[in-house]
Write an enzyme that holds these catalytic residues in place. Structure first.
Site, PDB file in Angstrom:
ATOM      1  N   LYS A  26       4.749   0.972   3.215  1.00  0.00           N
ATOM      2  CA  LYS A  26       4.748   0.676   1.788  1.00  0.00           C
ATOM      3  C   LYS A  26       5.145   1.929   1.022  1.00  0.00           C
ATOM      4  O   LYS A  26       4.662   3.036   1.327  1.00  0.00           O
ATOM      5  CB  LYS A  26       3.358   0.190   1.365  1.00  0.00           C
ATOM      6  CG  LYS A  26       3.236  -0.224  -0.090  1.00  0.00           C
ATOM      7  CD  LYS A  26       1.829  -0.777  -0.356  1.00  0.00           C
ATOM      8  CE  LYS A  26       1.630  -1.200  -1.789  1.00  0.00           C
ATOM      9  NZ  LYS A  26       0.276  -1.769  -2.020  1.00  0.00           N
ATOM     10  N   SER A 100       0.105  -6.080  -3.912  1.00  0.00           N
ATOM     11  CA  SER A 100       1.255  -5.279  -4.235  1.00  0.00           C
ATOM     12  C   SER A 100       2.090  -4.918  -3.016  1.00  0.00           C
ATOM     13  O   SER A 100       3.211  -4.426  -3.150  1.00  0.00           O
ATOM     14  CB  SER A 100       0.797  -3.986  -4.938  1.00  0.00           C
ATOM     15  OG  SER A 100      -0.063  -3.230  -4.097  1.00  0.00           O
ATOM     16  N   SER A 124      -4.500  -6.191  -2.077  1.00  0.00           N
ATOM     17  CA  SER A 124      -3.077  -6.095  -1.751  1.00  0.00           C
ATOM     18  C   SER A 124      -2.786  -6.032  -0.266  1.00  0.00           C
ATOM     19  O   SER A 124      -1.615  -6.128   0.134  1.00  0.00           O
ATOM     20  CB  SER A 124      -2.466  -4.868  -2.445  1.00  0.00           C
ATOM     21  OG  SER A 124      -2.547  -5.008  -3.842  1.00  0.00           O
TER      22      SER A 124
END
Length: 529
Positions: A26, A100, A124
């Site tokens: 990420k 996210s 998330s």
């Protein structure tokens, strides 16, 4: 659909337990030489080092393939708040991927990588898993270092892992979990013992207000839970009230502290992220402490729950929105997605999300198991059984108890010598008060413990006590270099275990570090590095 922000060429994998497994990262987690955008294209400086957890995974043989898209500054559960585009669920180009950690989940679900790193402050690491039919492990807070991670709410942030199977996620998680002295929120957290016999699985005692397709899948999930353990209806009101706190009070101010200076009127800033986080700038100190007081009260109300059950089963979300629904109501839809996830880090719980029964329209339905911090392995094993996989084998109860005080501690250079032999951390303790600690010579800094004669009363030395399979003791002894040896050590409570000792004639009085109280405290001074 933009899943990747930056791709990198694969490198030759190193030997280790993850040899050759590919991973996505990420893009709020540092990878050496690659910009960490956090979803903001103005952040173009290449990272000078990799995050602590990325380094551990690469050392274990994982191969990074790049950095993935996310809700900007990890603020969102929808996956649409990014100037790089909005990934959709792999099951439908009309439905959101969840955020996210959107890109990481889609990269796994589409088969582009074996596993991926995400983060989870509000959910998330679980919502994108649910919306893409994969597994997401959200560790106990502090179990995985956040050094090298762009903070959202630093006191709550957790690095998570996505994979298509529980086994792959667990393998990565076991490498990721390590104490990091450089991370002030990192903590040593021994895992609870494996529970024998049927698990007590808590389920909400009242309807949850799910959309009709989710409700049908949830009903099937409850039937499946009854096949795995004893289902116990419980009141989750305090948990749901806690979830409402996350985007108010101290935690919204904490987001403002983390990246509020980035939220100017530049078009690169997502307007929804700006609108949410700017509210944190106006919160007062009294409002902050009121939030802490409210959380403390809710924690106290929720504590008796864990006397009744071993794990709590919940849906991950109450619905699966479309991209159009999010566009029409970006804040409202996002808020509803956090109803069953926001409270987990606030209440210091661990969690794992995994596929439940599919909806009748073909979209996935994700469920999650929650438990108190330190019960990560317990819920991972329960999820594995649910998914038709094998749980880990509990450590033998008749292993040898071995006290370690230096390089074999959790997160220290030689800890893998224990872990790879099947050792498990049993508990933390102190030695009896008359032990002294010295730095001893060798290929890397390490302490030696000796017992004073006559006794000198002190506080004792901090140690970890590991349970080593009996059949591994001989092989482990062969790795111990003089002047250290394995001998009996008395703990502060009078218990005697094996541990690292050093003969008194092999230590240098000028190298005594007893006053530090522990090897980690000594390393924290900057000496011995």
């Amino acid at each position: 659909m933009t899943v990747w922000i930056t791709r990198v060429a694969p490198t030759e994998p190193r030997p280790g337990p993850l040899h050759g497994l590919t991973m996505a990262i990420k893009d709020n987690i540092d990878l050496y030489g690659v910009p960490t955008t956090a979803g903001d294209p103005r952040n173009t400086m290449p990272a000078a080092t990799s995050a602590f957890v990325v380094d551990r995974l690469i050392e274990a043989g994982a191969v990074p393939l790049g950095k993935t898209n996310l809700d900007q500054y990890a603020t969102g559960l929808v996956g649409t708040r990014s100037p790089y585009g909005a990934p959709h669920s792999v099951f439908s180009d009309l439905h959101i991927s969840g955020g996210s950690s959107a890109g990481s989940a889609v990269a796994v679900a589409s088969g582009e990588v074996d596993f991926a790193l995400g983060t989870d402050t509000a959910g998330s690491g679980r919502v994108p898993a649910a919306f893409n039919g994969i597994v997401g492990i959200k560790p106990s807070k502090g179990l995985v270092s956040t050094t090298g991670v762009v903070p959202a709410c630093r006191s709550l942030d957790c690095v998570t892992v996505f994979a298509r199977t529980v086994d792959t996620a667990r393998r990565a998680f076991e490498v990721m979990a390590a104490y990091d002295p450089a991370d002030p929120y990192s903590r040593q957290l021994p895992q609870a013992a494996h529970k024998q016999g049927p698990q007590r699985i808590g389920v909400p005692d009242k309807p949850l207000g799910l959309d009709p397709l989710h409700e049908q899948a949830w009903s099937e999930a409850l039937d499946q839970a009854a096949k795995l353990g004893d289902v116990v209806p419980v009141d989750i009101t305090a948990l749901l009230e806690t979830a409402d706190l996350l985007y108010s009070g101290p935690w919204l101010a904490e987001r403002w502290l983390a990246f509020g200076d980035k939220l100017d009127d530049d078009p690169a800033v997502d307007p929804t992220v700006r609108a949410i986080v700017r509210k944190g700038a106006a919160l007062t100190a009294s409002e902050t402490f009121a939030g802490f007081d409210r959380l403390a009260a809710l924690k106290r109300r929720s504590e008796p729950l864990w006397n009744e059950i071993d794990a709590l089963l919940l849906p991950v979300t109450e619905t699966h929105p479309t991209l159009a629904e999010v566009a029409a109501d970006p804040i409202g839809v996002n808020s509803r997605l956090g109803r069953f996830t926001n409270m987990v880090n606030l209440l210091d719980l661990c969690a794992i999300a995994f596929p439940g029964p599919a909806r009748t329209d073909g979209l996935p339905f994700g469920v999650q198991l929650l438990a108190p911090a330190g019960h990560d392995h317990q819920i991972i094993d329960l999820a594995a059984v649910w998914c038709g996989e094998q749980p880990t084998t509990p450590p033998p109860a008749d292993g040898v108890l071995l006290a370690v005080a230096g390089a074999h501690l959790t997160g220290q250079p030689l800890n893998n010598d224990l872990v790879l032999r099947g050792a498990t951390l049993a508990f933390e303790a102190r030695t009896a008060s008359d032990y002294r600690m010295f730095v001893v010579p060798g290929p890397l800094p390490r302490p030696g413990l000796t017992r004073t004669t006559p006794p000198v009363v002190g506080l004792g030395i901090e140690v970890e006590v590991w349970r080593l399979p009996t059949e591994e003791l001989g092989g482990f002894l062969s790795t111990i270099a003089p002047p250290l040896a394995i001998g009996p050590i008395e703990l502060a409570d009078g218990t005697e275990v094996l541990g690292f000792v050093c003969t008194a004639d092999a230590v240098d009085p000028s190298q005594e570090i007893t006053a530090s109280g522990s090897w980690r405290n000594y390393l924290g001074t900057g000496s011995g590095t």
